[in-house]
Design a protein around this motif. Structure first.
Motif, mmCIF file in Angstrom:
data_model
loop_
_atom_site.group_PDB
_atom_site.id
_atom_site.type_symbol
_atom_site.label_atom_id
_atom_site.label_comp_id
_atom_site.label_asym_id
_atom_site.label_seq_id
_atom_site.Cartn_x
_atom_site.Cartn_y
_atom_site.Cartn_z
ATOM 1 N N LEU A 83 49.983 16.983 39.777
ATOM 2 C CA LEU A 83 50.592 18.393 39.235
ATOM 3 C C LEU A 83 50.409 19.367 40.161
ATOM 4 O O LEU A 83 49.567 19.585 40.980
ATOM 5 N N ILE A 84 51.694 19.942 40.464
ATOM 6 C CA ILE A 84 51.700 21.182 41.485
ATOM 7 C C ILE A 84 51.968 22.469 40.482
ATOM 8 O O ILE A 84 53.002 22.702 39.691
ATOM 9 N N ARG A 85 50.821 23.171 40.757
ATOM 10 C CA ARG A 85 50.814 24.460 39.719
ATOM 11 C C ARG A 85 51.307 25.596 40.366
ATOM 12 O O ARG A 85 50.951 25.890 41.409
ATOM 13 N N ILE A 86 52.157 26.178 39.622
ATOM 14 C CA ILE A 86 52.817 27.446 40.081
ATOM 15 C C ILE A 86 52.208 28.605 39.382
ATOM 16 O O ILE A 86 52.484 28.961 38.215
ATOM 17 N N ASP A 87 51.458 29.355 40.082
ATOM 18 C CA ASP A 87 50.544 30.441 39.434
ATOM 19 C C ASP A 87 51.317 31.721 39.597
ATOM 20 O O ASP A 87 51.325 32.526 40.365
ATOM 21 N N ILE A 88 52.252 31.740 38.297
ATOM 22 C CA ILE A 88 53.133 32.825 38.543
ATOM 23 C C ILE A 88 52.218 34.355 38.233
ATOM 24 O O ILE A 88 53.250 35.236 38.977
ATOM 25 N N THR A 92 52.975 36.797 41.253
ATOM 26 C CA THR A 92 54.106 38.132 40.926
ATOM 27 C C THR A 92 53.358 39.445 40.647
ATOM 28 O O THR A 92 54.077 40.061 39.957
ATOM 29 N N GLY A 93 52.000 39.502 40.943
ATOM 30 C CA GLY A 93 51.259 40.559 40.685
ATOM 31 C C GLY A 93 50.981 40.870 39.191
ATOM 32 O O GLY A 93 50.959 41.909 38.717
ATOM 33 N N GLY A 94 50.617 39.768 38.682
ATOM 34 C CA GLY A 94 50.022 39.872 37.373
ATOM 35 C C GLY A 94 51.273 39.601 36.090
ATOM 36 O O GLY A 94 50.607 39.540 34.812
ATOM 37 N N LYS A 95 52.414 39.427 36.503
ATOM 38 C CA LYS A 95 53.322 38.956 35.519
ATOM 39 C C LYS A 95 53.142 37.616 34.736
ATOM 40 O O LYS A 95 52.568 36.752 35.093
ATOM 41 N N GLN A 96 53.506 37.657 33.595
ATOM 42 C CA GLN A 96 53.359 36.398 32.699
ATOM 43 C C GLN A 96 54.546 36.078 31.824
ATOM 44 O O GLN A 96 55.677 37.028 31.826
ATOM 45 N N VAL A 97 54.661 35.018 31.339
ATOM 46 C CA VAL A 97 55.681 34.459 30.181
ATOM 47 C C VAL A 97 54.743 34.307 29.322
ATOM 48 O O VAL A 97 53.532 34.233 29.072
ATOM 49 N N ALA A 376 55.144 30.743 49.819
ATOM 50 C CA ALA A 376 56.366 31.251 50.073
ATOM 51 C C ALA A 376 57.567 30.715 49.141
ATOM 52 O O ALA A 376 58.270 31.089 48.292
ATOM 53 N N ALA A 377 57.690 29.355 48.947
ATOM 54 C CA ALA A 377 58.246 28.449 48.146
ATOM 55 C C ALA A 377 57.837 28.873 46.766
ATOM 56 O O ALA A 377 58.497 28.847 45.819
ATOM 57 N N GLN A 378 56.493 28.902 46.488
ATOM 58 C CA GLN A 378 55.878 28.804 45.266
ATOM 59 C C GLN A 378 56.285 30.375 44.738
ATOM 60 O O GLN A 378 56.517 30.484 43.443
ATOM 61 N N THR A 379 56.240 31.683 45.484
ATOM 62 C CA THR A 379 56.458 32.812 45.156
ATOM 63 C C THR A 379 58.081 32.839 44.763
ATOM 64 O O THR A 379 58.260 33.661 43.809
ATOM 65 N N SER A 380 59.140 32.220 45.680
ATOM 66 C CA SER A 380 60.200 32.437 44.977
ATOM 67 C C SER A 380 60.641 31.606 43.525
ATOM 68 O O SER A 380 61.154 32.294 42.668
ATOM 69 N N ILE A 381 59.780 30.531 43.473
ATOM 70 C CA ILE A 381 60.111 30.129 42.087
ATOM 71 C C ILE A 381 59.294 30.834 41.030
ATOM 72 O O ILE A 381 59.934 31.061 40.016
ATOM 73 N N ALA A 382 58.291 31.265 41.183
ATOM 74 C CA ALA A 382 57.516 32.165 40.251
ATOM 75 C C ALA A 382 58.391 33.263 39.975
ATOM 76 O O ALA A 382 58.312 33.818 38.813
ATOM 77 N N GLU A 383 58.895 33.945 41.271
ATOM 78 C CA GLU A 383 59.678 35.184 40.559
ATOM 79 C C GLU A 383 60.870 34.873 39.808
ATOM 80 O O GLU A 383 61.214 35.933 38.745
ATOM 81 N N ASN A 384 61.571 33.892 39.930
ATOM 82 C CA ASN A 384 62.710 33.441 39.203
ATOM 83 C C ASN A 384 62.178 33.181 37.752
ATOM 84 O O ASN A 384 62.998 33.305 36.927
ATOM 85 N N TYR A 385 61.015 32.185 37.908
ATOM 86 C CA TYR A 385 60.887 31.777 36.283
ATOM 87 C C TYR A 385 60.222 32.845 35.535
ATOM 88 O O TYR A 385 60.536 33.015 34.360
ATOM 89 N N VAL A 386 59.706 33.924 36.091
ATOM 90 C CA VAL A 386 59.112 35.049 35.225
ATOM 91 C C VAL A 386 60.090 35.938 34.887
ATOM 92 O O VAL A 386 60.118 36.735 33.907
ATOM 93 N N GLY A 387 61.095 35.852 35.725
ATOM 94 C CA GLY A 387 62.384 36.775 35.257
ATOM 95 C C GLY A 387 62.467 37.889 36.388
ATOM 96 O O GLY A 387 61.730 38.715 36.745
ATOM 97 N N LEU A 388 63.815 37.767 36.918
ATOM 98 C CA LEU A 388 64.250 38.859 37.781
ATOM 99 C C LEU A 388 64.238 40.235 36.974
ATOM 100 O O LEU A 388 64.497 40.329 36.017
ATOM 101 N N PRO A 389 64.292 41.516 37.840
ATOM 102 C CA PRO A 389 64.412 42.842 37.309
ATOM 103 C C PRO A 389 65.754 42.822 36.578
ATOM 104 O O PRO A 389 66.803 42.561 37.078
ATOM 105 N N VAL A 390 65.794 43.669 35.565
ATOM 106 C CA VAL A 390 67.070 44.209 34.977
ATOM 107 C C VAL A 390 67.367 45.404 35.502
ATOM 108 O O VAL A 390 66.491 46.332 36.008
#
Length: 390
Positions: A83-88, A92-97, A376-390
Motif C-alpha cells: 500500500l502506498i499511502r498518500i497523506d493528503i 496539502t496543509g491540513g485539507k481533507q476529503v 513531490a509526486a505524492q503532493t501533486s496527487i494529493a492536491e488534485n485528489y483533495v480538489g483544486l481551488p475554485v
C-alpha cells in the motif's frame, strides 16, 4: 409561469444551484423528469471535496454531513503487494476529503426545498428548451397530460448526459471531446465494515479494484471487468474472491464478506462539451462533462460548476454584472479540464488496458515506484485528489 432561472434536473447539481439562488433572493424553479423516489434510489459516488462541503456549509444544510460524514486524511494506491499511502492532509496543509454518499447529500437538499421556498416539479415529460440564443428563453414540458410553459431569463441545464439541455446547443457551436474506456466497473454495496479506514485503489495483474465505503458499517467495492461481462455471471462469492486477490494480502485479511444489497456494471468514459454556455443557457455537471470515477471527481466537478454558475447568475441579477455570465464557460472549463486530466491519468495508471503490452506495464510499475519514493509526486496527487481551488 415566469421565473428568473429555470433549472432542468433535480439531482445534486440542480438542487444545489436552486438553493444557492434562492438564498440570494433569485427566483427559480427546478424541473425533474423522474420521481423523488427514483432520484434518491440512484447509487452514486461519495467522496466530497472541500468545494462541495463548503457549499453545503454556506447553505446551512451540512448538519447530517458533519455528523455522519467520514473525514479522510489520505488514501492508498496498491500494486497487489504493498500500500502506498498518500497523506493528503500532511501534503496539502491540513485539507481533507469527506466520505458522504451522494444519495444522502441529495436527500439533504431535497428535504430542505419546501422550507427554503425552492419549487421542484417532479414527473415532467417532454422537456423542451426554446430560444436559448436570446434574452427571453422558455421551457415547455408536460405534467399530468397538460403542457406547461416556463418563461425565464436563464436556463441552467443540470440534467445529465442524456438530458435535453446540451442538445439545445447547435452542433455548429459546440464541440465534443470523448474517450470511451474498454472496461466497466462492477460495483457491490454491502452492509459490512470496510476493510480499511481509507480508500484503496489497486492495480493488480488481474485488473483494477477499489475498496471504498459509505459508513463504518456499509462498504462499496469495485473491480473492472470487460464490457461484455454479464452481471448474472458474477455471484457475490466470485466478487469477494476477486477483490481479495486484487486488493492484496493486507486488505484481503480485513475484508468482511456479506450479501450484496446492490450490484451494477457501469461503463467508463471521459467526455467534455464546450462551450458550457450558449446564449441564455448554462450547462452544469454531467450535461457538460463526464469523468471516469477513478479520481472521485464527478459530483465535485458538478459542485464547482454550480459555484461558478451561482456566482454568475447572482451577479447578473443583483449587481447587473453581465460579464460574470459571459465568463462562466471559461472559468468552469478551466477546472473541468484539469480534473479530466487527473481522472484520466489515474485511470491509465491503475487499470490494465487490452492494447497494453510489457512496456506499458513497466511504465506503470515505474510510476508507482516513483510515487512511493517521491514527496513531490505524492503532493501533486494529493492536491488534485483533495480538489483544486475554485
Amino acid at each position: 409561469m415566469k421565473t428568473q432561472v429555470c433549472i432542468i434536473g433535480a439531482g445534486p447539481a440542480g438542487l444545489l444551484l436552486g438553493h444557492l439562488l434562492r438564498a440570494e433572493g433569485v427566483d427559480c424553479i427546478v424541473l425533474e423528469r423522474r420521481s423523488p423516489e427514483y432520484v434518491l434510489g440512484r447509487i452514486r459516488a461519495g467522496v466530497l471535496e472541500k468545494v462541495t462541503v463548503s457549499l453545503m456549509e454556506r447553505l446551512g444544510l451540512d448538519g447530517r454531513l458533519q455528523a455522519e460524514g467520514l473525514p479522510h486524511d489520505g488514501f492508498n494506491l496498491a500494486d497487489g503487494e504493498r500500500l502506498i499511502r498518500i497523506d493528503i492532509a500532511e501534503l496539502t496543509g491540513g485539507k481533507q476529503v469527506v466520505v458522504y454518499g451522494q444519495t444522502e447529500l441529495t436527500r439533504d437538499l431535497m428535504d430542505a426545498s419546501e422550507e427554503r421556498g425552492l419549487e421542484v416539479v417532479y414527473g415532467v415529460d417532454d422537456v423542451t428548451l426554446h430560444d436559448v440564443e436570446g434574452d427571453a428563453p422558455y421551457v415547455t414540458y408536460v405534467k399530468d397530460g397538460a403542457q406547461q410553459r416556463v418563461d425565464c431569463r436563464f436556463i441552467a441545464g443540470c440534467d445529465g448526459f442524456h438530458g435535453p439541455s446540451r442538445k439545445a446547443v447547435p452542433a455548429s457551436v459546440g464541440q465534443e471531446y470523448e474517450r470511451e474506456y474498454p472496461f466497466g466497473w462492477l460495483g457491490i454495496l454491502a452492509d459490512v465494515p470496510p476493510c480499511n479506514h481509507e480508500l484503496i485503489y489497486a492495480n493488480h495483474q488481474r485488473g483494477f479494484a477499489l475498496a471504498s465505503m459509505r459508513s463504518h458499517t456499509r462498504s462499496r467495492y469495485y473491480i473492472d471487468v470487460p464490457l461484455t461481462e454479464k452481471l448474472e455471471d458474477w455471484p457475490d462469492d466470485r466478487i469477494w474472491d476477486e477483490l481479495a486477490i486484487r486488493l492484496g494480502p493486507e486488505a484481503a485479511a480485513n475484508i468482511t464478506r456479506g450479501p450484496s444489497i446492490e450490484k451494477s456494471i457501469a461503463p467508463l468514459r471521459s467526455f467534455v462539451f464546450a462551450p458550457m454556455r450558449h446564449g441564455s443557457l448554462l450547462l452544469c455537471g454531467d450535461s457538460a462533462h463526464i469523468v471516469p470515477p477513478t479520481g472521485a471527481k464527478g459530483l465535485n466537478l458538478a459542485a464547482s460548476d454550480v459555484h461558478y454558475a451561482a456566482e454568475a447568475l447572482i451577479g447578473f441579477f443583483k449587481q447587473n454584472d453581465n460579464d460574470a455570465v459571459a465568463l462562466y464557460s471559461d472559468k468552469a472549463l478551466s477546472r473541468v479540464w484539469k480534473s479530466e486530466r487527473f481522472s484520466w491519468s489515474l485511470t491509465k495508471l491503475m487499470h490494465r488496458f487490452p492494447e497494453d503490452g510489457p512496456f506499458e506495464r513497466a511504465m506503470q510499475v515505474a510510476e508507482l515506484d516513483y510515487i512511493a519514493s517521491s514527496r513531490a509526486a505524492q503532493t501533486s496527487i494529493a492536491e488534485n485528489y483533495v480538489g483544486l481551488p475554485v
